[in-house]
Design a protein around this motif. Sequence first.
Motif, PDB file in Angstrom:
ATOM      1  N   MET A 196       1.125  -1.164  -0.106  1.00 29.26           N
ATOM      2  CA  MET A 196      -0.451   0.138  -0.007  1.00 29.26           C
ATOM      3  C   MET A 196       1.092   1.145  -0.305  1.00 29.26           C
ATOM      4  N   SER A 197       0.441   2.185  -0.742  1.00 24.65           N
ATOM      5  CA  SER A 197       1.604   3.809  -1.295  1.00 24.65           C
ATOM      6  C   SER A 197       1.395   4.651   0.049  1.00 24.65           C
ATOM      7  N   SER A 198       2.277   4.802   0.329  1.00 20.26           N
ATOM      8  CA  SER A 198       2.085   5.862   1.707  1.00 20.26           C
ATOM      9  C   SER A 198       1.377   7.664   0.940  1.00 20.26           C
ATOM     10  N   LYS A 199       1.033   7.583  -0.153  1.00 18.07           N
ATOM     11  CA  LYS A 199       0.959   8.868  -0.016  1.00 18.07           C
ATOM     12  C   LYS A 199      -0.749   8.345  -1.311  1.00 18.07           C
ATOM     13  N   ALA A 200      -1.461   9.850  -1.691  1.00 18.30           N
ATOM     14  CA  ALA A 200      -2.658  10.024  -3.001  1.00 18.30           C
ATOM     15  C   ALA A 200      -1.752   9.988  -4.057  1.00 18.30           C
ATOM     16  N   ALA A 201      -0.903  11.013  -3.982  1.00 21.37           N
ATOM     17  CA  ALA A 201      -0.903  11.295  -5.700  1.00 21.37           C
ATOM     18  C   ALA A 201       0.545  11.194  -6.071  1.00 21.37           C
ATOM     19  N   SER A 202       0.415  10.693  -7.560  1.00 20.05           N
ATOM     20  CA  SER A 202       1.495  10.267  -8.432  1.00 20.05           C
ATOM     21  C   SER A 202       2.811  11.138  -7.864  1.00 20.05           C
ATOM     22  N   LEU A 251      10.881  17.512   4.411  1.00 18.08           N
ATOM     23  CA  LEU A 251      10.036  17.910   3.227  1.00 18.08           C
ATOM     24  C   LEU A 251       9.643  18.752   4.694  1.00 18.08           C
ATOM     25  N   LEU A 293       7.356  16.838  -4.739  1.00 18.82           N
ATOM     26  CA  LEU A 293       5.855  16.369  -4.916  1.00 18.82           C
ATOM     27  C   LEU A 293       5.061  16.273  -6.857  1.00 18.82           C
ATOM     28  N   PHE A 294       5.777  16.979  -6.818  1.00 13.87           N
ATOM     29  CA  PHE A 294       5.112  16.583  -8.551  1.00 13.87           C
ATOM     30  C   PHE A 294       6.499  16.130  -9.032  1.00 13.87           C
ATOM     31  N   ALA A 315       8.925  20.915  -1.247  1.00 17.17           N
ATOM     32  CA  ALA A 315       8.252  19.962  -0.489  1.00 17.17           C
ATOM     33  C   ALA A 315       7.966  19.884  -2.241  1.00 17.17           C
TER      34      ALA A 315
END
Lengths: 266, 296
Positions: free
Chosen positions: A1-7, A261, A107-108, A103
């Motif tokens: 399971m990933s720890s974040k929602a955005a790719s 971050l 993130l992007f 950050a």
Amino acid sequence: MSSKAASSAGPLLSRLPVVVAFEARAFLYSRAMVVGQLLVEPLAYLAFLAAGLQGWSTQVDLGAGSVSYLTFVFPGVLALQAVRALGRMIARATVDRRWGLLALKLLFGTHPLAYVLGMVIIPMLAFAAQALVAAPFAILLGARMTLTGLLGAVVLGALAVAFWCAVALLVTAGIRSYQQRDLLIALSLLPLTFAAPTFYPLASAPAYLQALSRVNPLTYQVTAMRDALVGNPLSVAAGVTLLLSLVGLALATLVVSRAELLPSEH
Amino acid sequence: MQIEINDLGKRYGNGKWALRGVSATLRAGSFVALIGANGAGKTTLIHLLCGLLDPSEGGVAAPPGLRLGWCSQQAVIDWYLSAYDNVLLGARFAGLGAKASRALSERALAAVQLLDVAHRPVDELSGGQQQRVQIARAMVHEPDLLLLDEPTTGLDPQAAEALLEALRARARAGAFVLVSSHDLTLLERYCDEVLLLADGQLLAFEPRAAFLERFASEEIIRVAYRGALAPADLARIRVRVLRVTTESPLEVVVRRGFPVMEVLSLMGGVTVTDLERQVPGLREAYLKLAQGVPGE
């Protein structure tokens, strides 16, 4: 399971042009600083310090021959500008970290390597512009150099800038406040600049300064630029300069990739 | 399309759990109001969803390739750039091309009414304008996942209203929208679901109507009248309502949605001069919860 929602996955250097573009915009934000600090400052050093000291010491022995003091000191003035990139990058990188922009960029999907390279390219280009503006003035005052020698010195100086910028990115990871930042800049620049053969040959320096200069990266960088200027761009010092820059950039990339971050979280 | 938050927890270096055991399913197209007191874990949840923090336990499963729009509680601004460049930065780093980014940045700045100051340095703008720069940057690339931490702070009422309207439009277009705010009256008008955190724990996550039904189930009806209310009428009223607070004016507490006419029809022999109905909303529900009154 990933720890974040955005790719955030992206090719290694896909964001490099974007980082460079915004660093260029930020660089040009303060035009007074660009003109004053970057272009006028090296000319002022040449006109008021180097030209003045030339009367005191006309020729300097480089081992393989002697050169005029102005020819000797011109790479020193450039090296001083290279090391000053440290302070400017600490200021810039602190804004990125303190205000959450690092950050946002990571993130992007900005790869840490693209971030690090993007941060150092504009200072390297600025240094090259400084050198090319200062060189005709130095020649006018009496320095001697060939175009290929100058270009070699500029390339090695730009590598030195990359090293000091990388050091700034490393140091910034541990900076928590503007006070720390300003203290660090104030305390580091002076000894770095003068514990190296920037304005005088090391042979005439006290023993402790000679010892310090051996562990000062600026010693190898200014020597490499000076060797290139007199027609020997592939010196041992040039190799050390290249190696230092590569190691510095690699370490900076590692530190950025592991950076907290949100340093204010607890 | 949904995002699964599974037993999510975050413990900071000081050993304190800022968030623990949070499980929820966020649905695309839903506008979620994230509410809770200061220190309840709202910002930590947003940072975990963004990927700015690594969870200490649990995790998040999301559809691949979601474009993130993030607006921090604190200013995330490049002070060496203009307002326009700060917004453009959001579009370019999100991977949009130069031409599209320029067009979208102008549109985003127009949407937050900053076009006239777009090329001024950000530090010359007011706090509210700086906040709008952040919002424009978060939304410039039309993200699929919007995580906004107290975005209405510093905004004037019209700007706050316009922002939530725009967020609802993004949700209607199929985006995930999660917004934390203390402006509960405003949030209530736009949100579809309410996620309530308290001391790092999930207290409730349900549709707005269900949340209000559970935590704000009582209304107050206040009737001013001329004449004397007969004791028998008052007795009948007492039977129909939850309780009578005052007799003149008549103030009664009823179940949410109770028909007012039922009260009025029992008030024979008096002339009603004024009628007021207090329908508690998200704010009242939250305050009630904050005072430790359990839901029903």
